[in-house]
Design a protein around this motif. Structure first.
Motif, PDB file in Angstrom:
ATOM      1  N   LEU A  35       0.822  -1.204   0.000  1.00 14.10           N
ATOM      2  CA  LEU A  35       0.000   0.000   0.000  1.00 14.10           C
ATOM      3  C   LEU A  35       0.859   1.259   0.000  1.00 14.10           C
ATOM      4  O   LEU A  35       0.626   2.189  -0.765  1.00 14.10           O
ATOM      5  N   PHE A  36       1.878   1.286   0.861  1.00 17.72           N
ATOM      6  CA  PHE A  36       2.745   2.459   0.956  1.00 17.72           C
ATOM      7  C   PHE A  36       3.647   2.613  -0.270  1.00 17.72           C
ATOM      8  O   PHE A  36       3.999   3.718  -0.652  1.00 17.72           O
ATOM      9  N   THR A  37       4.044   1.507  -0.882  1.00 17.97           N
ATOM     10  CA  THR A  37       5.007   1.540  -1.973  1.00 17.97           C
ATOM     11  C   THR A  37       4.361   1.841  -3.324  1.00 17.97           C
ATOM     12  O   THR A  37       5.040   2.315  -4.231  1.00 17.97           O
ATOM     13  N   ALA A  38       3.069   1.615  -3.448  1.00 18.89           N
ATOM     14  CA  ALA A  38       2.409   1.766  -4.747  1.00 18.89           C
ATOM     15  C   ALA A  38       2.593   3.161  -5.336  1.00 18.89           C
ATOM     16  O   ALA A  38       2.937   3.297  -6.519  1.00 18.89           O
ATOM     17  N   ASP A  39       2.407   4.194  -4.551  1.00 22.19           N
ATOM     18  CA  ASP A  39       2.542   5.542  -5.098  1.00 22.19           C
ATOM     19  C   ASP A  39       3.994   5.876  -5.433  1.00 22.19           C
ATOM     20  O   ASP A  39       4.273   6.587  -6.404  1.00 22.19           O
ATOM     21  N   ASP A  40       4.949   5.336  -4.651  1.00 21.90           N
ATOM     22  CA  ASP A  40       6.362   5.564  -4.954  1.00 21.90           C
ATOM     23  C   ASP A  40       6.742   4.934  -6.292  1.00 21.90           C
ATOM     24  O   ASP A  40       7.417   5.557  -7.111  1.00 21.90           O
ATOM     25  N   TRP A  41       6.276   3.703  -6.495  1.00 21.95           N
ATOM     26  CA  TRP A  41       6.581   3.026  -7.753  1.00 21.95           C
ATOM     27  C   TRP A  41       5.917   3.739  -8.930  1.00 21.95           C
ATOM     28  O   TRP A  41       6.490   3.809 -10.020  1.00 21.95           O
ATOM     29  N   LEU A  42       4.728   4.277  -8.727  1.00 21.40           N
ATOM     30  CA  LEU A  42       4.053   5.019  -9.786  1.00 21.40           C
ATOM     31  C   LEU A  42       4.848   6.250 -10.181  1.00 21.40           C
ATOM     32  O   LEU A  42       5.035   6.541 -11.373  1.00 21.40           O
ATOM     33  N   LEU A  43       5.354   6.999  -9.197  1.00 18.99           N
ATOM     34  CA  LEU A  43       6.162   8.181  -9.498  1.00 18.99           C
ATOM     35  C   LEU A  43       7.448   7.805 -10.220  1.00 18.99           C
ATOM     36  O   LEU A  43       7.875   8.496 -11.156  1.00 18.99           O
ATOM     37  N   ALA A  47       8.547   8.997 -13.957  1.00 20.03           N
ATOM     38  CA  ALA A  47       9.836   9.656 -14.209  1.00 20.03           C
ATOM     39  C   ALA A  47      10.585   8.936 -15.325  1.00 20.03           C
ATOM     40  O   ALA A  47      11.213   9.568 -16.184  1.00 20.03           O
ATOM     41  N   ARG A  48      10.498   7.617 -15.352  1.00 26.95           N
ATOM     42  CA  ARG A  48      11.184   6.840 -16.398  1.00 26.95           C
ATOM     43  C   ARG A  48      10.511   7.040 -17.749  1.00 26.95           C
ATOM     44  O   ARG A  48      11.174   7.229 -18.770  1.00 26.95           O
ATOM     45  N   GLU A  49       9.179   6.989 -17.761  1.00 24.14           N
ATOM     46  CA  GLU A  49       8.451   7.126 -19.020  1.00 24.14           C
ATOM     47  C   GLU A  49       8.577   8.527 -19.602  1.00 24.14           C
ATOM     48  O   GLU A  49       8.616   8.692 -20.815  1.00 24.14           O
ATOM     49  N   ASP A  57      18.205   4.992 -15.389  1.00 19.96           N
ATOM     50  CA  ASP A  57      17.593   3.749 -14.920  1.00 19.96           C
ATOM     51  C   ASP A  57      18.231   3.220 -13.638  1.00 19.96           C
ATOM     52  O   ASP A  57      17.507   2.799 -12.728  1.00 19.96           O
ATOM     53  N   PRO A  58      19.572   3.205 -13.513  1.00 19.24           N
ATOM     54  CA  PRO A  58      20.156   2.734 -12.248  1.00 19.24           C
ATOM     55  C   PRO A  58      19.743   3.606 -11.046  1.00 19.24           C
ATOM     56  O   PRO A  58      19.493   3.095  -9.958  1.00 19.24           O
ATOM     57  N   PHE A  59      19.637   4.923 -11.257  1.00 16.78           N
ATOM     58  CA  PHE A  59      19.213   5.811 -10.175  1.00 16.78           C
ATOM     59  C   PHE A  59      17.778   5.500  -9.758  1.00 16.78           C
ATOM     60  O   PHE A  59      17.461   5.432  -8.572  1.00 16.78           O
ATOM     61  N   LEU A  60      16.899   5.305 -10.754  1.00 19.56           N
ATOM     62  CA  LEU A  60      15.505   5.004 -10.448  1.00 19.56           C
ATOM     63  C   LEU A  60      15.360   3.649  -9.754  1.00 19.56           C
ATOM     64  O   LEU A  60      14.544   3.497  -8.838  1.00 19.56           O
ATOM     65  N   ALA A  61      16.159   2.662 -10.164  1.00 16.75           N
ATOM     66  CA  ALA A  61      16.111   1.345  -9.528  1.00 16.75           C
ATOM     67  C   ALA A  61      16.582   1.439  -8.079  1.00 16.75           C
ATOM     68  O   ALA A  61      15.982   0.831  -7.172  1.00 16.75           O
ATOM     69  N   ALA A  62      17.647   2.205  -7.836  1.00 13.48           N
ATOM     70  CA  ALA A  62      18.133   2.381  -6.467  1.00 13.48           C
ATOM     71  C   ALA A  62      17.100   3.116  -5.614  1.00 13.48           C
ATOM     72  O   ALA A  62      16.870   2.764  -4.451  1.00 13.48           O
TER      73      ALA A  62
END
Length: 156
Positions: A35-43, A47-49, A57-62
């Protein structure tokens, strides 16, 4: 024969109960983390798209890994708070110590957590004596006087 089936059934029920007691905290923590991570992953996905500059990509994965770990730790902390004993209300008073404001046998007044309560005791209580709250009934608490040894270890 009948006793063996019944014993096996009880053992199976105990195993299921044990699994449920282990799975409940894991399920709650996992659900809170998702629940808490869903919005972080969406952002991070946006940012990637959108191919924003400075977000490789490595920065976003980290960043995604770091946020997931942080949210998992937050979920564990919330679960621990959910299991804690209530600190207020009737449930929070049971087991706490207080001080008698007057000498009484039967009913009198005591101070617990800085609040004045009407109290009932089976034994005689003297003014200033420490008491332990046994139960709460409406606006009245059932107490028992503490012995001098118990009072030395108890805090009000």
């Amino acid at each position: 024969m009948f006793g063996t089936k019944k014993a096996n059934s009880l053992i199976a029920k105990e195993r299921i109960q044990r699994r449920r007691s282990l799975l409940r905290p894991v399920g709650i923590v996992t659900g809170l983390t998702l629940l808490f991570t869903a919005d972080d992953w969406l952002l991070i996905f946006l940012a990637r798209e959108l191919q924003l500059e400075g977000f490789s990509d490595p920065f976003l994965a980290a960043a995604a890994a770091l946020l997931t770990v942080a949210n998992a730790l937050l979920a564990v902390a919330i679960f621990r708070l959910m299991r804690k004993k209530p600190m207020c209300g009737a449930e929070g008073l049971v087991g706490e110590t207080g001080r008698a404001l007057e000498s009484f046998s039967g009913t009198g007044r005591v101070a617990v957590h800085g609040e004045i309560w009407r109290a009932r005791a089976l034994a005689h209580v003297t003014k200033g004596q420490k008491v332990r709250v046994l139960s709460v009934r409406g606006l009245e608490v059932d107490v028992r006087p503490l012995s001098s040894e118990e009072a030395a270890g108890a805090s009000t």
